[in-house]
Design a protein around this motif. Structure first.
Motif, mmCIF file in Angstrom:
data_model
loop_
_atom_site.group_PDB
_atom_site.id
_atom_site.type_symbol
_atom_site.label_atom_id
_atom_site.label_comp_id
_atom_site.label_asym_id
_atom_site.label_seq_id
_atom_site.Cartn_x
_atom_site.Cartn_y
_atom_site.Cartn_z
ATOM 1 N N LYS A 172 0.571 -17.886 4.937
ATOM 2 C CA LYS A 172 1.094 -17.076 6.037
ATOM 3 C C LYS A 172 0.005 -16.271 6.732
ATOM 4 C CE LYS A 172 5.041 -18.618 4.735
ATOM 5 N NZ LYS A 172 5.635 -19.764 5.469
ATOM 6 N N LEU A 173 -1.139 -16.105 6.061
ATOM 7 C CA LEU A 173 -2.232 -15.327 6.632
ATOM 8 C C LEU A 173 -3.052 -16.137 7.626
ATOM 9 C CD1 LEU A 173 -3.575 -13.456 3.471
ATOM 10 C CD2 LEU A 173 -2.621 -12.366 5.513
ATOM 11 N N LYS A 174 -3.489 -15.453 8.662
ATOM 12 C CA LYS A 174 -4.441 -16.056 9.581
ATOM 13 C C LYS A 174 -5.787 -16.220 8.881
ATOM 14 C CE LYS A 174 -2.367 -13.807 13.647
ATOM 15 N NZ LYS A 174 -2.595 -12.833 14.744
ATOM 16 N N LYS A 175 -6.680 -16.987 9.483
ATOM 17 C CA LYS A 175 -8.025 -17.117 8.948
ATOM 18 C C LYS A 175 -8.659 -15.734 8.871
ATOM 19 C CE LYS A 175 -12.417 -19.502 9.613
ATOM 20 N NZ LYS A 175 -13.203 -20.436 10.472
ATOM 21 N N ASN A 176 -9.259 -15.427 7.723
ATOM 22 C CA ASN A 176 -9.857 -14.111 7.453
ATOM 23 C C ASN A 176 -8.826 -12.989 7.388
ATOM 24 O OD1 ASN A 176 -12.518 -15.138 7.365
ATOM 25 N ND2 ASN A 176 -12.657 -15.062 9.600
ATOM 26 N N GLY A 177 -7.553 -13.345 7.176
ATOM 27 C CA GLY A 177 -6.521 -12.332 6.979
ATOM 28 C C GLY A 177 -6.736 -11.575 5.680
ATOM 29 N N ILE A 178 -6.098 -10.428 5.564
ATOM 30 C CA ILE A 178 -6.313 -9.523 4.428
ATOM 31 C C ILE A 178 -5.061 -9.476 3.552
ATOM 32 C CG2 ILE A 178 -6.753 -7.138 3.747
ATOM 33 C CD1 ILE A 178 -8.316 -6.829 6.367
ATOM 34 N N PHE A 179 -5.278 -9.590 2.255
ATOM 35 C CA PHE A 179 -4.228 -9.446 1.254
ATOM 36 C C PHE A 179 -4.568 -8.200 0.451
ATOM 37 C CE2 PHE A 179 -2.335 -11.210 -2.899
ATOM 38 C CZ PHE A 179 -1.059 -10.793 -2.572
ATOM 39 N N ALA A 180 -3.721 -7.172 0.510
ATOM 40 C CA ALA A 180 -4.060 -5.893 -0.110
ATOM 41 C C ALA A 180 -2.856 -5.317 -0.841
ATOM 42 C CB ALA A 180 -4.543 -4.907 0.955
ATOM 43 N N GLY A 181 -3.117 -4.432 -1.783
ATOM 44 C CA GLY A 181 -2.019 -3.792 -2.495
ATOM 45 C C GLY A 181 -2.500 -2.941 -3.642
ATOM 46 N N VAL A 182 -1.541 -2.454 -4.411
ATOM 47 C CA VAL A 182 -1.848 -1.663 -5.608
ATOM 48 C C VAL A 182 -0.991 -2.170 -6.760
ATOM 49 C CG1 VAL A 182 -2.500 0.398 -4.318
ATOM 50 C CG2 VAL A 182 -0.128 0.108 -5.025
ATOM 51 N N THR A 183 -1.499 -1.991 -7.967
ATOM 52 C CA THR A 183 -0.783 -2.381 -9.174
ATOM 53 C C THR A 183 -1.328 -1.557 -10.333
ATOM 54 O OG1 THR A 183 -0.113 -4.275 -10.548
ATOM 55 C CG2 THR A 183 -2.392 -4.245 -9.770
ATOM 56 N N PRO A 184 -0.515 -1.276 -11.356
ATOM 57 C CA PRO A 184 -1.025 -0.523 -12.512
ATOM 58 C C PRO A 184 -2.162 -1.258 -13.210
ATOM 59 C CG PRO A 184 1.379 -0.569 -12.512
ATOM 60 C CD PRO A 184 0.939 -1.535 -11.450
ATOM 61 N N ASN A 185 -3.042 -0.487 -13.847
ATOM 62 C CA ASN A 185 -4.200 -1.026 -14.553
ATOM 63 C C ASN A 185 -3.892 -1.088 -16.048
ATOM 64 O OD1 ASN A 185 -6.674 -1.726 -15.582
ATOM 65 N ND2 ASN A 185 -7.803 -0.026 -14.672
ATOM 66 N N PHE A 186 -3.906 -2.298 -16.601
ATOM 67 C CA PHE A 186 -3.595 -2.509 -18.019
ATOM 68 C C PHE A 186 -4.631 -1.855 -18.940
ATOM 69 C CE2 PHE A 186 -2.734 -5.760 -21.569
ATOM 70 C CZ PHE A 186 -1.575 -5.115 -21.970
ATOM 71 N N LYS A 187 -5.789 -1.533 -18.399
ATOM 72 C CA LYS A 187 -6.828 -0.870 -19.194
ATOM 73 C C LYS A 187 -6.920 0.626 -18.861
ATOM 74 C CE LYS A 187 -10.670 -2.864 -20.263
ATOM 75 N NZ LYS A 187 -12.020 -3.486 -20.177
ATOM 76 N N SER A 188 -5.877 1.180 -18.290
ATOM 77 C CA SER A 188 -5.911 2.592 -17.917
ATOM 78 C C SER A 188 -5.937 3.475 -19.153
ATOM 79 C CB SER A 188 -4.685 2.947 -17.073
ATOM 80 O OG SER A 188 -3.516 2.957 -17.868
ATOM 81 N N LEU A 189 -6.445 4.685 -18.981
ATOM 82 C CA LEU A 189 -6.492 5.647 -20.076
ATOM 83 C C LEU A 189 -5.078 5.998 -20.534
ATOM 84 C CD1 LEU A 189 -8.133 7.518 -21.908
ATOM 85 C CD2 LEU A 189 -8.105 9.234 -20.071
ATOM 86 N N ASN A 190 -4.144 6.060 -19.593
ATOM 87 C CA ASN A 190 -2.748 6.363 -19.944
ATOM 88 C C ASN A 190 -2.204 5.373 -20.966
ATOM 89 O OD1 ASN A 190 -2.413 8.624 -18.380
ATOM 90 N ND2 ASN A 190 -1.568 7.529 -16.626
ATOM 91 N N ILE A 191 -2.430 4.072 -20.720
ATOM 92 C CA ILE A 191 -1.915 3.044 -21.626
ATOM 93 C C ILE A 191 -2.667 3.061 -22.946
ATOM 94 C CG2 ILE A 191 -1.662 0.544 -21.950
ATOM 95 C CD1 ILE A 191 -1.025 0.313 -18.995
ATOM 96 N N ILE A 192 -3.972 3.312 -22.888
ATOM 97 C CA ILE A 192 -4.757 3.397 -24.121
ATOM 98 C C ILE A 192 -4.230 4.518 -25.008
ATOM 99 C CG2 ILE A 192 -7.041 3.971 -25.053
ATOM 100 C CD1 ILE A 192 -8.244 2.560 -22.595
ATOM 101 N N LEU A 193 -3.876 5.651 -24.395
ATOM 102 C CA LEU A 193 -3.408 6.813 -25.152
ATOM 103 C C LEU A 193 -1.956 6.685 -25.606
ATOM 104 C CD1 LEU A 193 -4.977 9.752 -23.086
ATOM 105 C CD2 LEU A 193 -5.722 8.889 -25.308
ATOM 106 N N HIS A 194 -1.104 6.129 -24.739
ATOM 107 C CA HIS A 194 0.329 6.159 -25.016
ATOM 108 C C HIS A 194 0.921 4.814 -25.429
ATOM 109 C CE1 HIS A 194 0.376 10.237 -23.485
ATOM 110 N NE2 HIS A 194 -0.162 9.836 -22.347
#
Length: 234
Positions: A172-194
């Motif tokens: 669906k993207l044009k040539k040189n189109g951008i795919f961007a977003g956010v997602t939780p990090n499985f190596k985050s300090l929060n997950i390491i601690l909790h």
């Protein structure tokens, strides 16, 4: 079973969530995933959105306001993409991001949302025109979008369909189109601690658990080229 991100046969047991669904970790790219068995994986979001239905109009008015940092962000998009660029908010829920795009002058912005309830809320409470709300990705023409946004969505994709969904979005993207977003990090300090007490650990809703390395691996093998990846917070 192969890892969804790097496609290597390298999964080992990692942690068990509170509902006893196991999350397996890849020894190569360090990402995590459930196996995608039918008994564990539930991805019917067609009626999702009960919480939003009873919220007062004042809530939606506040959410539609564009903060100063977001004004900077949208001005940056105007400079880099151009005012007439087309934007697709994939899995955008009630459509607050899409509405901010429209209010910032990106008139060719579309919200894709599988939930019937949330599409209705996006139209009737958030104020997105019906013509800008999409129920099926097939409604989008190939090579017609400049930027696809996925905000806390990619971790919800069904294991067995994730690769094909991303490949379809790339079309669906044009040539040189951008795919961007956010997602939780499985190596985050929060997950390491909790561990499995962290709210991010919530299978089957969260079926894929990304690290910077595993996210890069998945997008690289689905035809994307890394432009910028970074982490924030804990």
């Amino acid at each position: 079973m192969n890892c969804i991100c790097c496609n290597k046969e390298s999964l080992m047991f990692s942690i068990k969530a509170k509902n006893n669904i196991k999350i397996y970790k890849c020894t190569i790219c360090e990402g995590g995933q459930i196996l995608g068995d039918s008994k564990d994986e539930v991805h019917d979001y067609s009626d999702y959105g009960d919480y939003w239905e009873n919220l007062p109009s004042k809530y939606f008015d506040e959410r539609n306001k564009i903060s100063f940092p977001k004004k900077i962000f949208f001005n940056f998009l105007k400079i880099t993409l151009g005012q007439n660029s087309s934007i697709l908010d994939f899995g955008g829920g009630a459509g607050f991001f899409a509405k901010k795009c429209l209010n910032s002058g990106f008139n060719d912005t579309y919200l894709f949302e599988p939930s019937n309830k949330l599409r209705s809320i996006a139209e009737n409470k958030v104020g997105i025109p019906k013509k800008n709300i999409i129920a099926k990705i097939s409604e989008i023409k190939d090579e017609s979008i400049d930027m696809i946004i996925m905000l806390d969505v990619i971790e919800h994709l069904p294991i067995k369909e994730a690769e094909s969904i991303i490949l379809n979005l790339q079309k669906k993207l044009k040539k040189n189109g951008i795919f961007a977003g956010v997602t939780p990090n499985f190596k985050s300090l929060n997950i390491i601690l909790h561990g499995n007490n962290d709210p991010v650990i919530s299978p089957p809703s969260h079926s894929i658990y990304f690290t910077v390395k595993s996210l890069h691996a998945l997008l690289l093998r689905t035809g994307f080229k890394k432009f910028l990846v970074f982490t924030s917070g804990f």
